[in-house]
Write an enzyme that holds these catalytic residues in place. Structure first.
Site, PDB file in Angstrom:
ATOM      1  NE  ARG A 154       6.072   8.999  -4.215  1.00  0.00           N
ATOM      2  CZ  ARG A 154       5.559   9.384  -3.263  1.00  0.00           C
ATOM      3  NH1 ARG A 154       5.754  10.195  -2.393  1.00  0.00           N
ATOM      4  NH2 ARG A 154       4.034   9.330  -3.263  1.00  0.00           N
ATOM      5  NE  ARG A 187      -3.118   5.393  12.191  1.00  0.00           N
ATOM      6  CZ  ARG A 187      -3.425   5.120  10.947  1.00  0.00           C
ATOM      7  NH1 ARG A 187      -2.563   5.565   9.802  1.00  0.00           N
ATOM      8  NH2 ARG A 187      -4.334   4.492  10.898  1.00  0.00           N
ATOM      9  CG  ASP A 215      -7.659   2.957   0.548  1.00  0.00           C
ATOM     10  OD1 ASP A 215      -7.425   2.921   1.762  1.00  0.00           O
ATOM     11  OD2 ASP A 215      -6.684   2.685  -0.111  1.00  0.00           O
ATOM     12  NE  ARG A 266      -3.154   0.158   2.987  1.00  0.00           N
ATOM     13  CZ  ARG A 266      -4.416   0.673   2.829  1.00  0.00           C
ATOM     14  NH1 ARG A 266      -5.142   0.007   1.856  1.00  0.00           N
ATOM     15  NH2 ARG A 266      -4.624   1.759   3.216  1.00  0.00           N
TER      16      ARG A 266
END
Ligand code: UDP
Length: 365
Positions: A174, A278, A348, A170
């Site tokens: 980069r 989180r 999602d 997911r």
């Protein structure tokens, strides 16, 4: 029959279907066992800050038709999700990109990062069999150990070696200095909040809240020709084939007398020893400038029947069990199952809406 459609669940799947059916002149009743609409997108406004009550939701999609669709009901702001990971006090940008690599190894160029990762993943020589192998093969062992292992194991309550590889796919990897968590073309938070967006979808439609379909099954089944059921598929069948597993979440929200607590909407705590995954600071989703702030700690936990179900555990065992429920569902012609709970999918939001629109095409054409 009083209605053409009974929609069970006022989340995005139910709301999109109800809207489209109503638009086509069908009579629709929407019910939800909660006392509010919008499902897990529901937000509560406090001190003029939208609190994402069931966890942070950032709308992102590459599906142009879904983006155009939601823009009928809300204007979206220019929020771009760029969470930060805190590993034992060290701060790293997410998703895994040149900012992360540079901080991790004190390097500057994509070539330097690629060389390190190539060396670290050399142990994985065949197709990754589980999440650990997949993660190491994508980003190497350092990032796996510091930013993935602890976070993933507490989120899912099991070892990375026992988790499916797809979960980690997911996240983008980069070799550019780009902290955008998503690769999607469209992204943002609906201005005015998600609840308002769903409210607009449901305009002109009869909605009854605080009604548990399963407790009043006979009464409600008798009301409509077709039922769109967005609750858990196994619960609909009284768990006759077994219980589908979910991960649960527990949220602790605090109001703080300061303007800016963590400087970003999402900080992931990636070490295994901290029990939450989180901390969300809600105001940053909407660039809030209020003098106070709200933060929510998100604790993953085991899920039990009767509690809110968040993440479907899409392992082989559960997917096999789900398949047996699908077979059962095929034998009843007047009920259509949809959404994250009805289809038992780690969906999602945009995919939920796409799936509801696909059903509209099929059912209401
Ligand atoms: N993940 C991780 N470290 C992070 C963030 C995510 O290892 O700091 C992994 C973890 O396995 C998680 C998966 O990536 O389950 C997907 O994360 P995502 O943010 O997409 O999950 P969601 O927003 O749906 O909770």
């Amino acid at each position: 029959m009083k209605y053409d459609y009974l929609v069970v669940g006022a989340g995005p799947f139910g709301a999109v279907f109800a809207h489209e059916a109503h638009k086509r002149g069908k009579s629709v009743l929407v019910i939800d066992r909660r006392n509010h609409i919008a499902g897990n997108l529901y937000c509560e406004s406090k001190d003029d800050i939208n609190i994402h009550v069931y966890g942070a939701h950032i709308f992102n999609t590459s599906l142009k038709h879904v983006w155009d669709y939601v823009n009928q009901f809300a204007e979206f702001n220019h929020y771009v999700n760029s969470p930060v990971a805190n590993y034992k006090g060290e701060m790293y940008n997410l998703p895994f990109n040149m900012n992360t690599f540079s901080k991790m190894w004190n390097i500057r160029t994509p070539k330097e990062a690629q060389d390190i990762i190539t060396k670290q993943r050399s142990a994985i020589t065949s197709e990754p069999k589980n999440l650990e192998e997949q993660a190491i093969s994508l980003v190497g062992t350092d990032i796996y150990e510091k930013l993935i292992k602890g976070y993933t194991e507490k989120q899912w309550g099991r070892k990375c070696t026992e988790l499916p590889a797809f979960i980690i796919k997911r996240l983008p990897v980069r070799y550019t200095y780009d902290n955008n968590y998503f690769n999607d073309r469209f992204q943002g938070i609906p201005m005015g909040g998600y609840t308002k967006m769903i409210e607009r979808m449901l305009e002109g439609i009869e909605v009854r809240l605080g009604v548990d379909f399963l407790k009043h099954r006979d009464e409600y089944e008798a009301l409509a020709d077709t039922i769109i059921y967005t609750g858990p598929i196994d619960e609909y069948f009284d768990y006759s084939e077994g219980v589908l597993e979910y991960r649960g979440l527990h949220f602790e929200t605090e109001r703080l007398e300061e303007e800016n607590h963590q400087g970003v909407a999402v900080v992931n705590y990636t070490e295994g020893d901290i029990p939450y995954t989180r901390i969300i600071e809600h105001k940053h989703f909407e660039f809030g400038t209020q003098p106070v702030t709200y933060v929510t700690k998100e604790y993953p936990k085991d899920w039990k029947i009767g509690e809110e179900a968040y993440y479907p555990v899409n392992d082989v065992k559960n997917l096999d069990l789900y398949a047996t429920y699908v077979k059962k569902a095929e034998t009843i012609s007047n009920v259509i199952f949809g959404g994250r709970l009805g289809e038992y999918k780690y969906y999602d939001m945009d995919k939920v809406i796409a799936s509801a629109l696909a059903l509209v095409e099929k059912e209401l054409a």
